[in-house]
Motif scaffolding. Structure first.
Motif, PDB file in Angstrom:
ATOM      1  N   ILE A 128      50.879  43.765  54.950  1.00 21.64           N
ATOM      2  CA  ILE A 128      49.880  44.700  55.503  1.00 21.64           C
ATOM      3  C   ILE A 128      49.880  46.031  54.751  1.00 21.64           C
ATOM      4  N   ASP A 129      50.564  46.088  53.579  1.00 21.46           N
ATOM      5  CA  ASP A 129      50.663  47.360  52.862  1.00 21.46           C
ATOM      6  C   ASP A 129      49.482  47.599  51.926  1.00 21.46           C
ATOM      7  N   VAL A 130      48.283  47.134  52.339  1.00 22.91           N
ATOM      8  CA  VAL A 130      47.046  47.465  51.620  1.00 22.91           C
ATOM      9  C   VAL A 130      46.095  48.118  52.630  1.00 22.91           C
ATOM     10  N   PRO A 131      45.180  48.991  52.177  1.00 26.02           N
ATOM     11  CA  PRO A 131      44.311  49.733  53.107  1.00 26.02           C
ATOM     12  C   PRO A 131      43.391  48.805  53.906  1.00 26.02           C
ATOM     13  N   ILE A 148      51.519  42.045  64.381  1.00 29.21           N
ATOM     14  CA  ILE A 148      50.627  40.932  64.035  1.00 29.21           C
ATOM     15  C   ILE A 148      51.173  40.177  62.822  1.00 29.21           C
ATOM     16  N   LEU A 149      51.651  40.921  61.830  1.00 30.91           N
ATOM     17  CA  LEU A 149      52.229  40.270  60.644  1.00 30.91           C
ATOM     18  C   LEU A 149      53.432  39.417  61.029  1.00 30.91           C
ATOM     19  N   SER A 150      54.246  39.921  61.933  1.00 34.51           N
ATOM     20  CA  SER A 150      55.432  39.160  62.350  1.00 34.51           C
ATOM     21  C   SER A 150      55.035  37.868  63.053  1.00 34.51           C
ATOM     22  N   VAL A 151      53.901  37.872  63.763  1.00 39.50           N
ATOM     23  CA  VAL A 151      53.409  36.652  64.415  1.00 39.50           C
ATOM     24  C   VAL A 151      53.042  35.615  63.357  1.00 39.50           C
ATOM     25  N   PHE A 152      52.369  36.081  62.306  1.00 43.38           N
ATOM     26  CA  PHE A 152      51.995  35.176  61.209  1.00 43.38           C
ATOM     27  C   PHE A 152      53.242  34.584  60.544  1.00 43.38           C
ATOM     28  N   GLU A 153      54.231  35.428  60.293  1.00 44.77           N
ATOM     29  CA  GLU A 153      55.436  34.942  59.615  1.00 44.77           C
ATOM     30  C   GLU A 153      56.208  33.972  60.509  1.00 44.77           C
TER      31      GLU A 153
END
Length: 706
Positions: A128-131, A148-153
């Motif tokens: 998620i480190d992009v704008p 949200i990213l952790s859910v994907f991972e």
């Protein structure tokens, strides 16, 4: 409906882009398709939902997800016809499943089942480190993007999908992704699956390195070509006690300008040290046979020595005390049962567990008021020869799980030594780099797999420690194995350690001076001849036959290369039957002859001539080495550039009852230092006191002087 969600079978390598909204999936898919001259599959939902928005101003609903998934798979299957080796998928059914959970907190059984079935060779999890970018279908940035990213991972992990997380700006992601994909292709050619590749990637092992290991295991490693054994006056320098004192004093006169460090490889467990005791506990039939019967049955020569002299071991009293506490009726037992109980407590995991601990933390020596471990003895040695300017630096290579045990001993012993000797001792640690682990193959040259079908890696051997050595900051480094310590005669040990260092410093000063001259503007032919003579007489290095035909400039360049290398001075003891390597003159493929420490396994003993040379060896390598690792400008050498990577060892082992073979890296003092300047010096046998089995602790060097 499930029939419409089937993936077409294919040999195309499929890469899935996977991650939250607005994390660069589409951009990366386009870039990769262009880089690999192949097709990419856009996100079907984008056009589907845009049409819906344009028509009714309605956003996505839960009921849209199944037709979106069907459309996505149709596009993916059609795209296979246009793919060139690779296919990049901007999204997939697994992503749709996660979207359903996050946005609707609902499940679709068909989606869930299909998402688990679908296979991709690799998932790229986009960070998620992009704008965030606003558009019609996503007009508000979601809160808690990290969650949200952790859910994907978590979904990738729970679904057992092979994935790598991509972070950084667009250019960095693209660059990393290209390299990863090329490595994945290499891995597939070597017979690895995607999960194997992930394991290799996470260990940070280059696929080129893995391929090189494969080649060595399949084709074998060329044997060393021995020219002759190194002996006194032909490769080994013999010094008298008076000369040793001179060299030691010379070192003492110079050390105030030098940073000294002692390097002790200490990560290995003591399993071999107690091997015959472990075999006894596992195989002795208590109540059915006597200990003597076992000894005769097994032809065990070590056990009777251990039993007769067990009171002399430094751990005897502590083990006996615990044995009596654990077994309340100990006093009523027969002697055989007492011996069995004693050894069992010594090895039991919930008691002393000596066979599974590193040698360094075991009791080695018994003094009047305390028992000393090998760690403590190495600390003491630092005081005697590895200190300058009231400072001493000691470095242990350890396994990560045992570092705390080392620190505990150091913390209880170090301060007293420092106070008594007006000295500051700094101790640090390093681990064997996981990237130096080596792949194991089965006997059919296929990747060896464990019971869970995982590929197996083994530690690369002590040769991997050249990287640890390379990271040290010191002028002079003393190398000594963890088990080579002594309870008495420490002054003699120190004398010869310092003598080796003195010989190194004297030769290093001459080498540095010659290198400065070679880099100056005016160099006479006389100086060139002098350098050639020095190389031959002091460093046992002979220039090539055509040297006289070289131009002056070529001679200077050639001599500079020969001299500008790390240097080691190695103590050698007379061979008295100990297993291990020894000093030899070795013939290279280019026809040059140089000094090297050679292990028996590196020699073709089926070759009668080579075997004759091997058995004529007069000396043995005790791993008593002093190293100079800086160049004449005071800069550290990159020691990895002086390794002979064509050497190494092939070892055969068993895991879970199945045979395997693995490549071990060139040994630390063998191939890893093959291109160093080398001086061999004979040292007294008393300087070599290894503890290979527990019974070695009964030798005079490890017993107090009455």
């Amino acid at each position: 409906m499930e029939e419409n969600l089937k993936q077409e079978p294919t040999d195309i390598i499929k890469i899935a882009l996977f991650g939250p909204e607005c994390t660069g999936k589409t951009t990366l898919a386009k870039q990769l398709a262009s880089a690999f001259d192949t097709a990419w599959i856009p996100e079907f939902a984008r056009n589907y939902l845009q049409k819906k928005w344009n028509t009714s101003k309605e956003k996505c609903k839960f009921d849209d997800l199944l037709p979106i998934a069907v459309g996505q798979i149709n596009e993916e299957n059609k795209g296979l016809k246009n793919a060139n080796k690779f296919l990049f998928c901007d999204t997939n059914v697994l992503l749709t499943k996660v979207f359903a959970t996050i946005n609707y907190n609902q499940k679709n059984d068909i989606l869930d089942k299909v998402a688990l079935k679908h296979k991709y060779d690799l998932f790229f999890l986009t960070d998620i480190d992009v704008p965030w970018e606003k558009e019609d279908l996503r007009d508000r940035q979601p809160e808690n993007r990290e969650i949200i990213l952790s859910v994907f991972e978590k979904e990738l992990i729970d679904s057992k999908k092979p994935y790598i997380k991509l972070s950084g700006d667009i250019a960095t992601r693209f660059e990393n992704a290209v390299k990863i994909i090329r490595d994945l292709e290499k891995a597939k050619l070597l017979g690895f699956n995607s999960f194997d590749f992930i394991k290799i990637y996470n260990k940070k092992i280059s696929l080129d390195v893995v391929k090189n290991q494969f080649d060595k295991l399949k084709n074998g490693i060329p044997k060393i070509n021995l020219d002759r054994p190194a002996v006194v006056s032909d490769g080994i320098l013999k010094i008298s006690e008076e000369e040793a004192i001179y060299h030691s004093n010379y070192f003492d006169s110079k050390k105030q300008n030098l940073k000294l460090k002692k390097f002790v490889p200490a990560s290995g467990a003591a399993s071999r040290m107690f091997k015959f005791l472990s075999e006894f506990v596992n195989d002795f039939k208590l109540g059915e046979e006597s200990v003597n019967a076992y000894i005769n049955r097994k032809h065990d020569k070590n056990l009777p020595i251990f039993l007769v002299a067990k009171e002399k071991f430094p751990f005897y009293e502590a083990v006996l005390k615990t044995t009596k506490e654990v077994f309340q009726d100990y006093q009523n037992w027969s002697q055989d049962t007492k011996n069995y109980g004693f050894i069992k407590i010594l090895l039991a995991s919930k008691h002393f567990d000596f066979a599974n601990k590193p040698k360094g933390i075991l009791p080695f020596h018994k003094y009047e008021n305390h028992t000393a471990t090998a760690i403590e003895e190495h600390l003491t040695e630092c005081v005697f020869y590895a200190s300058s300017n009231q400072k001493s630096f000691l470095h242990f290579t350890v396994s990560e799980e045992h570092q705390h045990d080392f620190e505990k001993i150091i913390n209880t012993k170090k301060s007293k030594l420092e106070i008594n000797n007006n000295l500051k001792i700094t101790v640090d640690y390093s681990y064997q780099n996981k990237s130096t682990d080596v792949i194991a193959l089965d006997l059919n040259n296929k990747p060896f797999r464990d019971a869970d079908d995982n590929i197996v890696f083994r530690p690369g051997g002590h040769g991997a420690l050249i990287e640890n050595l390379n990271n040290l900051n010191a002028d002079i480094i003393f190398i000594k194995n963890i088990d080579n310590v002594i309870q008495n005669h420490i002054e003699t040990i120190a004398l010869y350690k310092k003598a080796l260092a003195g010989i190194l410093v004297q030769n290093q000063e001459i080498i540095f001076n010659y290198l400065k001259i070679l880099n100056s503007e005016i160099i006479s032919n006389e100086i060139i001849s002098e350098i050639v003579a020095f190389l031959k007489s002091k460093l046992c290095v002979t220039v090539i036959e055509d040297f006289s035909k070289y131009t002056k400039e070529s001679k200077i360049e050639y001599l500079s290369i020969l001299l500008n290398r790390p240097i080691r001075v190695c103590g050698m003891v007379k061979n008295e039957g100990e297993p291990g390597g020894g000093p030899f003159w070795v013939l290279s493929k280019k026809g040059t002859i140089f000094l090297q420490i050679v292990e028996t396994s590196q020699v073709d003993i089926t070759n009668e001539n080579q075997n004759k040379i091997l058995v004529k060896a007069t000396h043995f390598n005790p791993v008593d080495i002093v190293c100079g690792v800086k160049n004449y400008k005071g800069q550290n050498f990159d020691l990895t550039k002086f390794v002979n990577y064509n050497t190494g060892f092939i070892v055969e082992k068993h895991k879970n009852g199945k045979p395997l073979k693995a490549y071990e890296l060139p040994g630390l003092w063998n191939g890893a230092m093959a291109k160093w300047l080398t001086i061999f010096v004979e040292v007294p046998l008393i300087t070599f006191n290894p503890v290979k089995t527990v019974n070695d602790l009964l030798k005079p060097a490890h017993q107090s002087v009455e």
